[in-house]
Design an enzyme around this catalytic site. Structure first.
Site, short mmCIF file in Angstrom:
data_model
loop_
_atom_site.label_atom_id
_atom_site.label_comp_id
_atom_site.label_asym_id
_atom_site.label_seq_id
_atom_site.Cartn_x
_atom_site.Cartn_y
_atom_site.Cartn_z
N TYR A 26 31.03 40.56 41.92
CA TYR A 26 31.63 39.59 42.78
C TYR A 26 31.00 39.73 44.12
O TYR A 26 31.86 39.26 44.90
CB TYR A 26 32.99 39.54 42.81
CG TYR A 26 33.95 40.07 41.38
CD1 TYR A 26 33.80 38.94 40.24
CD2 TYR A 26 34.54 41.20 41.17
CE1 TYR A 26 34.48 39.09 39.28
CE2 TYR A 26 34.97 41.47 40.08
CZ TYR A 26 35.22 40.37 39.20
OH TYR A 26 35.78 40.64 37.97
N ARG A 44 32.25 46.10 40.60
CA ARG A 44 32.69 44.75 41.32
C ARG A 44 31.73 44.25 42.34
O ARG A 44 31.49 43.04 42.56
CB ARG A 44 34.06 45.07 42.24
CG ARG A 44 35.06 45.53 40.97
CD ARG A 44 36.37 45.78 41.59
NE ARG A 44 37.10 44.19 42.30
CZ ARG A 44 36.94 44.01 43.36
NH1 ARG A 44 36.66 44.94 44.25
NH2 ARG A 44 37.46 42.81 43.67
N CYS A 68 18.49 50.96 37.92
CA CYS A 68 17.39 50.27 38.00
C CYS A 68 17.68 48.68 38.36
O CYS A 68 17.40 47.78 37.10
CB CYS A 68 16.36 50.54 37.03
SG CYS A 68 16.01 52.23 36.94
N PRO A 80 51.65 41.99 37.27
CA PRO A 80 50.70 42.54 38.28
C PRO A 80 49.62 43.64 37.69
O PRO A 80 50.15 44.43 36.74
CB PRO A 80 51.62 43.25 39.18
CG PRO A 80 52.82 43.59 38.29
CD PRO A 80 52.91 42.47 37.20
N GLY A 81 48.66 43.54 38.06
CA GLY A 81 47.63 44.84 37.61
C GLY A 81 47.14 45.18 38.96
O GLY A 81 47.48 46.25 39.62
N GLY A 103 48.28 38.70 40.22
CA GLY A 103 47.21 37.97 40.93
C GLY A 103 47.38 38.33 42.36
O GLY A 103 46.69 38.13 43.20
C1 LIG Z 1 44.15 39.75 34.71
C2 LIG Z 1 45.40 39.30 34.59
C3 LIG Z 1 46.58 39.66 35.22
C4 LIG Z 1 46.48 40.51 36.19
O1 LIG Z 1 45.85 40.14 37.37
P1 LIG Z 1 45.82 41.01 38.86
O2 LIG Z 1 44.94 40.15 39.68
O3 LIG Z 1 45.10 42.36 38.37
O4 LIG Z 1 47.20 41.15 39.09
C5 LIG Z 1 47.75 39.05 34.85
N1 LIG Z 1 48.22 38.26 33.81
C6 LIG Z 1 47.02 37.55 33.19
C7 LIG Z 1 46.97 36.83 32.14
C8 LIG Z 1 45.54 38.34 33.40
O5 LIG Z 1 44.68 37.66 32.90
#
Ligand SMILES: *Cc1c(COP(=O)(O)O)cnc(C)c1O
Length: 426
Positions: free
Chosen positions: A330, A326, A357, A288-289, A250
């Site tokens: 959002y 995105r 379109c 983390p993503g 997150g």
């Molecule tokens: C999407 C997700 C993440 C990664 O979130 P980021 O905001 O990209 O860091 C981690 N854990 C869970 C369970 C998620 O659904």
């Protein structure tokens, strides 16, 4: 015109101008666009390593597993890079499980999140021997116990708790509040842990939470940790030992002017907190993503047409909402910079839009740009939640992806062909 080596895009240390051209590390983006066409995603391996290192700096001497959240960017080469760096993975589907295995992950390094795991997905994950199921409801506990019993494999589980903490982010990416679909309410968690501990085919391993995405302050993370630790204490008082505490992902990134917490500094505070409460030696997991991949990538796009209007001028480019969803989803902001900044062309305020379109098909609004048709633009922060969300809407083939490493680059995904796009249809 940006000076040489000026930061070209906010928060992208590995993309810079040199001799009037935007580079990724030591590779000119003009060359990549020429060779591989547009739209084109370009990622910097140094930027991936840098983002990972930022976390590791906060973890010195600690027992932490970094589980990269695959959904942010699921390209096999990106996954392989993280596997080689010793990361585990956070997956949300059987498809993601098969991807990480293909990329060389060890099954035990995988945690499986998501509110809607199917029985088939559970069976595959059980047979594979993943590290942990992050269970999100009582109903899921019962089904997982049943499936594990059929296979005579005990399922390692963690319960995803909803700590009811406001991450102050976009409502669509906020997941830790009472009124959304994720996790088990904090008040019910202790009872559900007891239920889980009593089920014969489950083995309680941990507790987890994930409160949202693109979080820009430390407070929500610290508050969520506090609430998790309260529960850890309560659960362990009931005789259920917890092997790990998973704090989810997150952490936000800089798209524009945001100033997100530094991963290392944030985690030093998190551990100071855990130490103060006597949990500093515990095994912690993070998922983390965005913060690992978001600012490691840009999307190159060509200006097709400039269309002056009465109220608005449009800059029509060859990337669209199917490549960069995105903004449409959002109303998200992505920085947009010219690959070769022009002198002599007047700066005009444009809405940068794609060919799809839909009026929602825009990439940036009210952007001051000095551009002409045929120029290339770089859309920033395109490493996370772009290619992994891409579609074929309007029968547009999905873009190619390139990974840059120093002065080298390789194609890590070919541009989709028309034949591939219709391959499964009759
Ligand atoms: C999407 C997700 C993440 C990664 O979130 P980021 O905001 O990209 O860091 C981690 N854990 C869970 C369970 C998620 O659904």
């Amino acid at each position: 015109m940006p000076t040489d080596h000026a930061a070209a895009l906010p928060g992208h240390p590995f993309f810079h101008y040199q001799d009037g051209t935007l580079f990724a590390e030591a590779v000119a983006l003009t060359e990549l666009a020429q060779q591989h066409g547009t739209p084109l995603f370009v990622y910097s391996q140094a930027a991936l390593a840098h983002a990972l290192d930022a976390y590791q700096q906060g973890f010195a001497g600690r027992n932490v597993g970094i589980h990269y959240a695959v959904k942010a960017n699921s390209n096999l080469s990106i996954l392989q890079f993280f596997a080689e760096q010793g990361c585990g993975f956070d997956i949300v589907s059987a498809g993601e499980l098969l991807r990480v295995l293909q990329a060389g992950a060890t099954p035990a390094s995988v945690v499986f999140s998501g509110v809607g795991k199917t029985r088939a997905e559970m069976q595959l994950a059980l047979r594979t021997g993943i590290g942990c199921f992050n269970v999100e409801s009582e109903a899921e506990l019962a089904v997982l116990n049943e499936e594990a019993g059929k296979l005579q494999i005990r399922a390692p589980i963690s319960l995803r708790v909803n700590p009811d903490v406001d991450p102050q982010t976009h409502p669509y990416i906020s997941t830790g509040l009472k009124n959304n679909k994720f996790g088990i309410p904090h008040e019910r968690a202790l009872q559900v842990f007891q239920q889980a501990a009593a089920l014969p085919w489950l083995e309680v391993r941990g507790i987890d939470c994930h409160i949202g995405s693109q979080i820009l302050s430390e407070r929500p993370f610290l508050d969520a940790l506090d609430k998790l630790l309260d529960l850890v204490a309560a659960v362990e008082r009931c005789g259920i030992a917890l092997h790990h505490i998973d704090c989810g992902g997150g952490l936000g990134i800089q798209y524009q002017t945001e100033v997100p917490p530094q991963a290392g500094a944030l985690w030093q505070k998190m551990f100071a907190h855990a130490d103060a409460r006597g949990y500093g030696d515990r095994r912690f997991l993070i998922e983390p993503g965005r913060s690992l991949v978001g600012n490691a990538g840009v999307c190159l796009t060509e200006v097709l047409y400039l269309k002056p209007g009465e109220d608005k001028h449009f800059c029509i480019v060859d990337a669209a909402m199917n490549d960069l969803p995105r903004p449409a989803m959002y109303e998200a902001f992505h920085a947009i910079s010219p690959v070769v900044p022009r002198a002599g062309t007047p700066v005009t305020t444009y809405d940068v839009v794609g060919p799809v379109c839909e009026s929602g098909d825009w990439l940036g609004r009210d952007r001051a740009l000095a551009v002409q048709a045929g120029d290339w633009l770089a859309v920033g922060s395109a490493g996370a939640y772009c290619m992994s969300m891409a579609s074929n809407y309007n029968s547009r083939p999905r873009a190619a992806e390139i990974l840059v490493h120093g002065s080298e680059h390789r194609v890590i995904r070919q541009r989709e062909s028309f034949a591939q796009m219709i391959e499964t249809e009759r």
